[in-house]
Scaffold this motif. Structure first.
Motif: not given
Length: 362
Positions: A136-137, A114, A140, A101, A99
């Motif tokens: 971050e996840k 993803a 992403s 990015p 995750y």
């Protein structure tokens, strides 16, 4: 068409995430017309090595020079190498394997896929989850061209928790290549629990549920796999008078895990939540009868091939496990149903669906 993968999932020696990517990459390299590239300088991942997908030439140097920071240094170096590949632009689709990015500034408008493996952090099921990791996840997923979810339940949670458009998410199931192994005649009779014992794995309720079952049956034991027992777990097992009834095998390999499933009286999976629940189909493939949580994606994966219990009820869990222990006819029926059910999940099918998804974007 060229697919470029990134190295995030391959820092650690084992893991379900790396197994998934290895199986897909290996199949596509052998069976598809796609050109597949996984740029790696260093990786200690056993799944990669099993398939011959990475032949490290500086392992010894890395293990000596970065003995105490090996994973961190490997991640740094692999990301540097991947950024070089991204800047060169010699690919059609990018597929990150985790995750972070970090790759976004280098894509230059090219599509990327993803994969979301679960939503345990967003659901608060893992302690000490940082906001930075959650961000971050989310970033992403929001920027991805398409998202692979490994179950319908994972897709629903992704859409609900991150407000991802439903049409952006494609469900592709995971699989296993486990097979039953010959019976080991000297093996004790045991109830099997595999994997880590984090809070959401529901180990405490499990051990409370099975305590009277194994106590009342002298030749029945509990077999665990995974990390060493914590002091709290040792104390709980002692409080339940199970010290002599619990056997732990630490960090078993896949060959031994297949033996454990194949020789178990039954397998219990009491987890409160999973993205898919690979141990369920592993048990099915090894003809091991199962009792599992009626929660998360488990009914979606297991269908009618398992006994279900309320994972929050020690009494219901105990009742269903006792049924399996006492009823040989029920165990035989679930073995047969599980074997049939396991055939719905193959790595070849998983990889072919990825191939179709990639081709749909060009």
């Amino acid at each position: 068409m060229k697919i470029l993968y990134d190295p995030q999932a391959f820092v650690h020696p084992y893991g379900g995430a790396s197994r998934y990517y290895v199986e897909v990459i290996d199949y596509l390299k052998r069976k598809s017309d796609l050109e597949i590239e996984l740029p790696l300088i260093y990786a200690q991942n056993s799944h990669l090595k099993e398939k011959g997908l990475h032949k490290p030439f500086i392992d010894k140097f890395f293990k000596i020079k970065y003995k105490y920071s090996l994973s961190f240094r490997a991640l740094q170096l692999n990301q540097w190498y991947l950024k070089r590949k991204l800047k060169q632009g010699n690919f059609d689709i990018f597929h990150p394997t985790h995750y972070d990015p970090y790759f976004l500034p280098y894509l230059k408008g090219k599509p990327y896929i993803a994969t979301v493996l679960d939503m345990i952090h967003e659901l608060g099921l893992v302690k000490n989850t940082t906001q930075a990791a959650l961000d971050e996840k989310r970033i992403s997923m929001e920027n991805a061209t398409k998202i692979v979810a490994i179950s319908q339940k994972t897709k629903e949670d992704l859409v609900r928790l991150l407000n991802i458009p439903e049409e952006k998410v494609v469900v592709i199931y995971l699989a296993t290549d486990f097979q039953p192994t010959p019976k080991i005649l000297t093996e004790k009779k045991y109830i099997l629990f595999t994997g880590n014992r984090m809070n959401y794995k529901n180990f405490d309720r499990f051990i409370e549920a099975v305590a009277p079952i194994v106590t009342n049956q002298k030749d029945l034991y509990i077999r665990l796999t995974g990390v060493p027992l914590t002091a709290a777990e040792i104390q709980k097992i002692a409080d339940l008078k199970l010290t002599e009834k619990v056997d732990l095998e630490v960090f078993v390999d896949e060959k031994r895990l297949m033996e454990l499933y194949s020789n178990a009286l039954c397998f219990v999976f009491p987890s409160l939540y999973e993205g898919f629940g690979i141990p369920i189909v592993e048990a099915f493939a090894c003809e091991c009868p199962t009792a599992i949580s009626k929660a998360s994606c488990f009914p979606e994966v297991a269908g009618d091939a398992s006994l279900y219990f309320d994972p929050y009820s020690v009494e219901d869990m105990r009742h269903k496990i006792q049924q399996l222990v006492d009823n040989e006819s029920l165990r035989k029926d679930l073995k047969a149903k599980g074997k049939v059910r396991s055939q719905y999940f193959s790595w070849a099918n998983t990889a072919r669906q990825h191939e179709s998804l990639y081709q749909s974007l060009i």
